[in-house]
Scaffold this motif. Sequence first.
Motif, PDB file in Angstrom:
ATOM      1  N   ARG A  74       1.073  -1.150   0.180  1.00 49.71           N
ATOM      2  CA  ARG A  74       0.466   0.338   0.096  1.00 49.71           C
ATOM      3  C   ARG A  74       0.781   1.390  -0.361  1.00 49.71           C
ATOM      4  NH1 ARG A  74      -5.422  -1.440   1.093  1.00 49.71           N
ATOM      5  NH2 ARG A  74      -6.050  -3.355   2.309  1.00 49.71           N
ATOM      6  N   ARG A  75       2.019   1.394   0.477  1.00 56.53           N
ATOM      7  CA  ARG A  75       2.507   2.025   0.723  1.00 56.53           C
ATOM      8  C   ARG A  75       3.688   2.488  -0.884  1.00 56.53           C
ATOM      9  NH1 ARG A  75       7.884   3.955   1.390  1.00 56.53           N
ATOM     10  NH2 ARG A  75       9.029   1.914   1.065  1.00 56.53           N
ATOM     11  N   VAL A  76       4.257   1.357  -1.075  1.00 55.71           N
ATOM     12  CA  VAL A  76       4.728   1.762  -2.962  1.00 55.71           C
ATOM     13  C   VAL A  76       3.722   2.036  -3.507  1.00 55.71           C
ATOM     14  CG1 VAL A  76       6.075   0.932  -4.110  1.00 55.71           C
ATOM     15  CG2 VAL A  76       6.868   0.160  -2.000  1.00 55.71           C
ATOM     16  N   LEU A  77       2.266   1.894  -3.819  1.00 57.13           N
ATOM     17  CA  LEU A  77       1.880   2.505  -4.478  1.00 57.13           C
ATOM     18  C   LEU A  77       1.397   3.345  -4.522  1.00 57.13           C
ATOM     19  CD1 LEU A  77      -0.503  -0.946  -4.416  1.00 57.13           C
ATOM     20  CD2 LEU A  77       0.285  -0.406  -6.202  1.00 57.13           C
ATOM     21  N   LYS A  78       1.442   4.251  -3.394  1.00 55.99           N
ATOM     22  CA  LYS A  78       1.379   5.734  -4.104  1.00 55.99           C
ATOM     23  C   LYS A  78       2.484   6.616  -3.980  1.00 55.99           C
ATOM     24  CE  LYS A  78      -1.228   5.486   1.284  1.00 55.99           C
ATOM     25  NZ  LYS A  78      -1.908   5.767   2.577  1.00 55.99           N
ATOM     26  N   GLN A  79       4.305   6.195  -3.933  1.00 59.24           N
ATOM     27  CA  GLN A  79       5.012   6.646  -4.292  1.00 59.24           C
ATOM     28  C   GLN A  79       5.082   7.449  -5.949  1.00 59.24           C
ATOM     29  OE1 GLN A  79       8.489   3.957  -3.837  1.00 59.24           O
ATOM     30  NE2 GLN A  79       8.101   4.068  -1.118  1.00 59.24           N
ATOM     31  N   LYS A  80       5.699   8.444  -5.995  1.00 59.73           N
ATOM     32  CA  LYS A  80       5.285   8.905  -7.578  1.00 59.73           C
ATOM     33  C   LYS A  80       6.505   8.434  -8.331  1.00 59.73           C
ATOM     34  CE  LYS A  80       2.026  11.543  -6.361  1.00 59.73           C
ATOM     35  NZ  LYS A  80       0.904  10.786  -7.211  1.00 59.73           N
ATOM     36  N   ASP A  81       7.221   7.283  -7.754  1.00 60.55           N
ATOM     37  CA  ASP A  81       8.527   6.459  -8.689  1.00 60.55           C
ATOM     38  C   ASP A  81       8.315   6.065  -9.177  1.00 60.55           C
ATOM     39  OD1 ASP A  81      10.723   9.059  -8.340  1.00 60.55           O
ATOM     40  OD2 ASP A  81      10.875   8.255  -6.669  1.00 60.55           O
ATOM     41  N   PRO A  82       8.628   5.082 -10.106  1.00 65.37           N
ATOM     42  CA  PRO A  82       8.511   3.968 -10.699  1.00 65.37           C
ATOM     43  C   PRO A  82       8.908   2.958  -9.791  1.00 65.37           C
ATOM     44  CG  PRO A  82       9.864   4.869 -12.120  1.00 65.37           C
ATOM     45  CD  PRO A  82       9.465   5.577 -10.840  1.00 65.37           C
ATOM     46  N   VAL A  83       7.586   1.717  -9.921  1.00 71.53           N
ATOM     47  CA  VAL A  83       7.794   1.448  -7.926  1.00 71.53           C
ATOM     48  C   VAL A  83       7.434  -0.225  -8.403  1.00 71.53           C
ATOM     49  CG1 VAL A  83       6.414   2.856  -7.132  1.00 71.53           C
ATOM     50  CG2 VAL A  83       4.973   1.419  -7.923  1.00 71.53           C
ATOM     51  N   GLY A  84       7.484  -0.578  -9.955  1.00 73.89           N
ATOM     52  CA  GLY A  84       6.771  -2.326 -11.302  1.00 73.89           C
ATOM     53  C   GLY A  84       8.090  -3.160 -10.393  1.00 73.89           C
ATOM     54  N   ARG A  85       8.679  -2.702 -10.512  1.00 77.76           N
ATOM     55  CA  ARG A  85      10.394  -4.128  -9.683  1.00 77.76           C
ATOM     56  C   ARG A  85       9.759  -4.584  -8.364  1.00 77.76           C
ATOM     57  NH1 ARG A  85      15.271  -2.726 -13.281  1.00 77.76           N
ATOM     58  NH2 ARG A  85      14.495  -2.909 -15.526  1.00 77.76           N
ATOM     59  N   ARG A  86       9.677  -3.181  -7.410  1.00 71.39           N
ATOM     60  CA  ARG A  86       9.324  -3.102  -6.041  1.00 71.39           C
ATOM     61  C   ARG A  86       8.443  -4.072  -6.144  1.00 71.39           C
ATOM     62  NH1 ARG A  86      11.610  -4.012  -0.741  1.00 71.39           N
ATOM     63  NH2 ARG A  86      10.477  -2.774   0.344  1.00 71.39           N
ATOM     64  N   LEU A  87       7.031  -3.587  -5.932  1.00 71.68           N
ATOM     65  CA  LEU A  87       6.016  -4.212  -6.166  1.00 71.68           C
ATOM     66  C   LEU A  87       6.413  -6.068  -6.639  1.00 71.68           C
ATOM     67  CD1 LEU A  87       3.879  -2.108  -7.038  1.00 71.68           C
ATOM     68  CD2 LEU A  87       3.979  -2.421  -5.435  1.00 71.68           C
ATOM     69  N   ASP A  88       6.830  -6.263  -7.668  1.00 68.56           N
ATOM     70  CA  ASP A  88       7.667  -7.837  -7.728  1.00 68.56           C
ATOM     71  C   ASP A  88       7.828  -8.640  -7.092  1.00 68.56           C
ATOM     72  OD1 ASP A  88       6.517  -7.586 -10.578  1.00 68.56           O
ATOM     73  OD2 ASP A  88       8.388  -6.880 -11.201  1.00 68.56           O
ATOM     74  N   PHE A  89       9.361  -7.638  -5.941  1.00 67.47           N
ATOM     75  CA  PHE A  89       9.711  -8.136  -5.547  1.00 67.47           C
ATOM     76  C   PHE A  89       9.084  -8.524  -4.051  1.00 67.47           C
ATOM     77  CE2 PHE A  89      11.678  -7.549  -0.762  1.00 67.47           C
ATOM     78  CZ  PHE A  89      11.946  -8.420  -1.405  1.00 67.47           C
ATOM     79  N   LEU A  90       7.750  -7.776  -3.423  1.00 71.99           N
ATOM     80  CA  LEU A  90       6.756  -8.346  -2.525  1.00 71.99           C
ATOM     81  C   LEU A  90       6.310  -8.787  -2.800  1.00 71.99           C
ATOM     82  CD1 LEU A  90       6.214  -4.000  -1.880  1.00 71.99           C
ATOM     83  CD2 LEU A  90       7.208  -6.172  -0.472  1.00 71.99           C
TER      84      LEU A  90
END
Length: 283
Positions: free
Chosen positions: A225-241
């Motif tokens: 939920r926290r990562v989804l609110k970020q403005k920067d590219p987050v795709g790879r971080r979400l892959d890891f989660l």
Amino acid sequence: MTAFTRQETQGDWGSLVWEIRSVNHRYLEPHLRLPDSLRELEGTLREKLRKALSRGKVECTLRFVPETQQQTLSVDRELAEQLIAAARDLESLIPDRQPLNPLEILRWPGVMRESEIDMNEVKKAALTLFGEALQDLAEGRSREGAELAQLIGQRLDGIEEVVAHVRKRLPEILQAQRDNLRNRLAELRVELDETRLEQEIALLAQKADVDEELDRLGTHVQEVRRVLKQKDPVGRRLDFLMQELNREANTLSSKSIVADTTQCAVELKVLIEQMREQIQNIE
């Protein structure tokens, strides 16, 4: 992330049309289709793409239609004057000279010139239009990203509901296992002292203890939920989660001692897989 944009502009030199398509891809994979006259822009265009996007298979097509109706003819006056002067010098050598015909001068190669398109202006316009197309593409991807975030949020809610259900049922499950063990021993009429019985029950409870896994599942959900609110590219971080969530779901399944928790682990894996598929579309 899937998106499409079409941008067009016109000038005295003709018209330019950019079409950009973006589809899901793990890394940035650009494909450029340019007219030969504008091929030298490819390096600059790729650099602009790298700065604007970080993921996706991106197809960029540029169409250039030169304006032919606006082309005009002009006279090279200096060359024409030289030709006229040379003709005057030759007049005395011609016995029956004819009046100088201007059309004959115009037929001389190089006297008549067609106006040429200023390709520097075309290149400048193509780069400007490409920037506008990228902006429009980014806005489209942003809108889709917001919709995907809502869908992922619904799956996260589902995970939290499953975790809450397992946490609530866990004491009942452990107590049921204790009672079941006692009943089986009673049926078999096995004499077992209370100390040994408590040890067996403790081992069973330790094997079935999934509090740590449930805590980590909750922590990972909050991080998503926290990562989804970020403005920067987050795709790879979400892959890891997603990998971490799946790991905890597998552990929960392996520690399951009743069908209820096994079913809950399956539901978790389904929700995680649905999120993982959506996250492949997020930059």
